[in-house]
Motif scaffolding. Structure first.
Motif, PDB file in Angstrom:
ATOM      1  N   LYS A 281       0.809  -1.216   0.000  1.00 53.73           N
ATOM      2  CA  LYS A 281       0.000   0.000   0.000  1.00 53.73           C
ATOM      3  C   LYS A 281       0.839   1.261   0.000  1.00 53.73           C
ATOM      4  N   LYS A 282       2.155   1.113   0.176  1.00 50.47           N
ATOM      5  CA  LYS A 282       3.069   2.254   0.263  1.00 50.47           C
ATOM      6  C   LYS A 282       2.654   3.197   1.388  1.00 50.47           C
ATOM      7  N   ILE A 283       2.434   2.626   2.553  1.00 46.21           N
ATOM      8  CA  ILE A 283       2.083   3.424   3.721  1.00 46.21           C
ATOM      9  C   ILE A 283       3.099   3.169   4.824  1.00 46.21           C
ATOM     10  N   LEU A 284       3.588   4.239   5.396  1.00 47.21           N
ATOM     11  CA  LEU A 284       4.523   4.207   6.517  1.00 47.21           C
ATOM     12  C   LEU A 284       3.739   4.523   7.779  1.00 47.21           C
ATOM     13  N   TYR A 285       4.033   3.807   8.873  1.00 44.96           N
ATOM     14  CA  TYR A 285       3.326   4.007  10.129  1.00 44.96           C
ATOM     15  C   TYR A 285       4.292   4.342  11.254  1.00 44.96           C
TER      16      TYR A 285
END
Length: 127
Positions: free
Chosen positions: A75-79
């Protein structure tokens, strides 16, 4: 070219938790080092955590054991999961990414090496 848009943040009492998200775009993002920085009023921007393309992570001593950086490559999401928050964690938090690997990605002092930044998300922790 990488674009990054942050979400999350807000206000919480000491001991509480918050999660920041950073949605990225660009074909090279998954090959880059990604990191979180923060800047409190009157202070310099400081590194909080980084994650290399191979998934290895680095944390500042001040957040070790309380914060967790992770990345969803599909998803190309950084958390950034932030637990046991303290008033001194109050700051504007920024996600960042660039073509850094190994020691360069682990070095959280290298703010100037990052060319791609999110817009920032405010985190306020009250005592």
């Amino acid at each position: 070219q990488v674009r990054m848009v942050e979400s999350g943040g807000g206000s919480v009492q000491a001991g509480g938790s918050l999660r920041l998200s950073c949605a990225a775009s660009g074909p090279t993002y998954n090959r880059y080092c990604a990191a979180w920085f923060r800047q409190a009023p009157g202070k310099e921007r400081e590194g909080v955590a980084s994650i290399d393309a191979d998934g290895s992570t680095t944390y500042a001593d001040s957040v070790k054991g309380r914060f967790t950086i992770s990345k969803n490559n599909a998803k190309k999401i950084l958390y950034l999961q932030m637990n046991s928050l303290k008033p001194e964690d109050t700051a504007m938090y920024y996600c960042a990414a660039d073509a850094l690997w190994g020691a360069a990605c682990r070095d959280l002092r290298e703010v100037s090496r990052y060319n791609y930044w999110g817009q920032g998300a405010q985190v306020t922790v009250s005592s």
